[in-house]
Design a protein around this motif. Sequence first.
Motif, PDB file in Angstrom:
ATOM      1  N   GLU A 186     -15.076 -55.287 -23.060  1.00 52.07           N
ATOM      2  CA  GLU A 186     -14.926 -56.258 -24.141  1.00 52.07           C
ATOM      3  C   GLU A 186     -13.488 -56.349 -24.627  1.00 52.07           C
ATOM      4  N   LYS A 215     -16.254 -63.736 -31.570  1.00 52.33           N
ATOM      5  CA  LYS A 215     -15.472 -62.595 -32.043  1.00 52.33           C
ATOM      6  C   LYS A 215     -13.992 -62.776 -31.723  1.00 52.33           C
ATOM      7  N   LYS A 228     -12.000 -65.589 -33.951  1.00 54.29           N
ATOM      8  CA  LYS A 228     -11.861 -65.508 -35.402  1.00 54.29           C
ATOM      9  C   LYS A 228     -10.390 -65.677 -35.786  1.00 54.29           C
TER      10      LYS A 228
END
Length: 331
Positions: free
Chosen positions: A33, A68, A71
């Motif tokens: 990630e 995510k 943002k």
Amino acid sequence: MKQRQLGSNGPLVSALGLGCMGMSDFYVTGLDEQESIATLHLALEMGINLLDTADAYGPHTNELLLGKALKGKREQAFIATKFGLLRDAENPHKRGVSGRPEYIRKAIEGSLQRLGTDYIDLYYQHRIDPEVPIEESVSAMAQLVSEGKVRYIGLSEVAPATLARAHKVHPITAVQSEYSLWTRDPESNGVLAKCRELGVGFVPYSPLGRGFLTGALKSPEDFAEDDYRRFTPRFQGENFQRNLQLVAQIEEMAADKGVQPSQLALAWVLAQGDDIVPIPGTKRRRYLQANCAALDISLSADELSAINAIFPADAVAGDRYSAESMAMLSL
């Protein structure tokens, strides 16, 4: 970053987009990630704004990842996501489709929430639902445009006649289909020609043949046990070996030109027209940078002819999907 227009009346986007599916799904080896988010941030820094995802990727986890990563950066991105390809969270290998208006209404709300935004730049129907007239599905998508939840609408893996019917209901900004040296279907089935006739942008996914055209894959054993390419005809047995011989010739030509095979393959796609915006997928920064370098590669008419001679439209061995998934295409 160079830009291209999506269709005759669509927006300007980066000439190369970024396919995000592999960051969360299908090619599961090496999921990271932190590296994926760093890759997304680097893409934005480089001017790559077309980011492609779908609610089916994960399912849902890829949209969450983009939400995510984006943002504080939403305005830098042109988000393309999709609905209509159904997967069971408990058994993601199960497939279904839905183009029902009530499902579309539910799907957009989920995507907006996961992506952390109040609008989607480009909303695709992932697969056509044979049980629902395309006019009904597109009318529902058009309603989302009028409500400000979607800016532009698109279709994926659609037949030319269906595209024409859809376009009469509401302008279709882009069609997404697999297109590369080893997948020339949009040429033979008339989709590319119909897009150009209607002024619809064309967005090739898997322009590197799901990694095969990079030259990095030498054996079916290169795939992890849960890599879906293991179960795809083109990556199996004799088909794999026959296709490997084609790629070897691309590797040789790339070496002569002083570029990577992946860059030569991408340059070929880019050279097929300024109305084409490919979205090669990667989850690593180094591959993103290598892909972007393809934008600066010029191919002469002789080089294009030589590549086409190596990789004619019918050269590849094996279908690009399982029989079940092939049945969902070009409806």
